[in-house]
Design an enzyme around this catalytic site. Structure first.
Site, PDB file in Angstrom:
ATOM      1  N   CYS A 150       0.831  -1.146   0.073  1.00 49.32           N
ATOM      2  CA  CYS A 150      -0.003   0.088  -0.010  1.00 49.32           C
ATOM      3  C   CYS A 150       0.878   1.351   0.212  1.00 49.32           C
ATOM      4  O   CYS A 150       1.284   1.906   1.338  1.00 49.32           O
ATOM      5  CB  CYS A 150      -0.840  -0.119   1.285  1.00 49.32           C
ATOM      6  SG  CYS A 150      -2.105   1.403   1.283  1.00 49.32           S
ATOM      7  N   CYS A 153      -0.367   4.150   2.106  1.00 45.58           N
ATOM      8  CA  CYS A 153      -0.325   3.930   3.636  1.00 45.58           C
ATOM      9  C   CYS A 153       1.260   4.289   3.808  1.00 45.58           C
ATOM     10  O   CYS A 153       1.433   4.809   4.857  1.00 45.58           O
ATOM     11  CB  CYS A 153      -0.437   2.329   3.973  1.00 45.58           C
ATOM     12  SG  CYS A 153      -1.940   1.987   3.268  1.00 45.58           S
ATOM     13  N   ASP A 154       2.271   3.533   3.465  1.00 45.92           N
ATOM     14  CA  ASP A 154       3.370   3.592   3.606  1.00 45.92           C
ATOM     15  C   ASP A 154       4.383   4.437   2.786  1.00 45.92           C
ATOM     16  O   ASP A 154       5.626   4.303   3.376  1.00 45.92           O
ATOM     17  CB  ASP A 154       3.952   2.222   3.669  1.00 45.92           C
ATOM     18  CG  ASP A 154       3.085   1.411   4.678  1.00 45.92           C
ATOM     19  OD1 ASP A 154       2.465   1.928   5.862  1.00 45.92           O
ATOM     20  OD2 ASP A 154       2.719   0.167   4.433  1.00 45.92           O
TER      21      ASP A 154
END
Ligand code: NAP
Length: 326
Positions: A150, A153-154
């Site tokens: 992701c 997300c990261d």
């Protein structure tokens, strides 16, 4: 002998049928917990079946900075645990277990969990989609430590670093483009020479100075489990068989997701890639069965959109049961 066995069977069935639930929720990610919160607050005593990956994809990520209400961000596993506790406070029940198959041909619906059977008047499907992984042991060990599926997300954690993206479809191009905001260099590694990605996405990636491509290349290993961080990849060119190491701080997988909808067989409509087809956001073709979150959403795939659709499914369950006077 036969008579008493069938008598016993009927007795069991009667006992089972007395335990018909108002609502069962399959899946315990954002969509499932939100559906549980709403149906619990409506006094429907939902049962949530947690599945193989309790907490869903949020439990695989680290800091979540795009879920409204947390100005400093919140860890994915903590966010999803909070949701679980919040639903539990209003009486939602949780059971670990994997649904192997369902029978939606008549109401109440039947769910099979191994040998156990559960019966319910309504069903909320929030079984999500699981990221496709390469399947390397080191990759699995380094999830959350430089291996991620992701980018939104990261990606932020790799500001100023050189990183890699695996895949040749739109997801990989989208991740690579997004990651150029943070990384100094993004290397897209694809196992073939031809791309599955749309021309527009591919062109965008090709035009970006920070993105370079390694084609006909597969990942053989990820370094370094002993350091609990990604330091590089062992690569192999499938055309020449040449093997070499590429230093990198992260490996983002963009090789697709697999919606968890196999258990429904052909009882519900799916698209070509196996995502459940819904109308008016959460309605499936079976009355009383609703689908929400990533199992039916291939477009947005965000925690907040999954939570939103979980809420919608719960409100439809309330309406359905109310109309039937249950
Ligand atoms: P996809 O189109 O199925 O592409 C997956 C890619 O990963 C393929 O290039 C595939 O290689 C590769 N791959 C699969 N398994 C692999 C493995 N074990 N090892 C190495 N490589 C592997 O999946 P997607 O990119 O997630 O896209 C899914 C759908 O969502 C598509 O319809 C796409 O158009 C859509 N989507 C659209 C957008 C957008 O328009 N912004 C963004 C994301 C997704 P091969 O090509 O060799 O099979």
């Amino acid at each position: 002998m036969l008579r008493s066995a069938s008598h016993h069977k009927i007795q069991n069935l009667t006992t089972d049928m007395e335990n018909v639930r108002n609502v069962i929720i399959i899946g315990s990610g954002c969509a499932g917990h939100t559906a549980a919160l709403y149906t619990a607050r409506a006094n429907l005593k939902p049962l949530v079946l947690e599945g193989h990956e309790p907490g869903g994809q949020l439990s695989l990520t680290t800091l979540v900075e795009n879920f409204p209400g947390f100005p400093e961000g919140i860890q994915g596993p903590e966010l999803v645990e909070n949701m679980r506790r919040q639903a539990g406070r209003f009486g939602a029940q949780y059971q670990l277990g994997h649904v192997s198959s369902v029978d939606l041909s008549s109401n109440p619906f039947t769910l099979h969990l191994g040998k156990e059977r559960l019966y319910t008047r309504t069903l909320i499907i929030a079984s999500g989609a699981s990221a496709r992984w390469l399947g390397l042991p080191a990759e699995q060990a380094l999830i959350g430590h430089g291996v991620s599926s992701c980018a939104t997300c990261d990606g932020f954690f790799f500001s100023g670093k050189e990183i890699t993206v695996i895949g040749g479809g739109d997801s990989a191009m989208e991740e690579a483009l997004f990651l150029t905001r943070f990384a100094t260099k993004v290397t897209v590694i694809h196992r073939r020479e031809q791309f599955r990605a749309s021309k527009i996405m591919l062109d965008r990636a090709r035009e970006n100075d920070k993105i370079s491509f390694l084609l006909n290349t597969v990942v053989e290993d990820v370094y370094d489990v002993s350091q609990k961080a990604v330091t590089g990849l062992k690569l192999r060119n499938v055309a020449t068989n040449q093997v070499w190491d590429l230093p990198a701080s992260a490996m983002f997988l963009g090789i697709g997701h697999i919606p968890n909808a196999k258990m429904f067989g052909d009882q519900l409509e799916t698209d070509a890639d196996g995502y459940l087809v819904t109308k008016n956001y959460v309605f499936t073709r079976v009355e009383g069965v609703y689908a929400c979150g990533d199992v039916q959403d291939r477009r947005y795939r965000q925690a907040i959109t999954a939570a939103g659709s979980g809420c919608m499914a719960a409100l439809e369950v309330e309406k359905f049961l109310e109309a039937r006077g249950t």
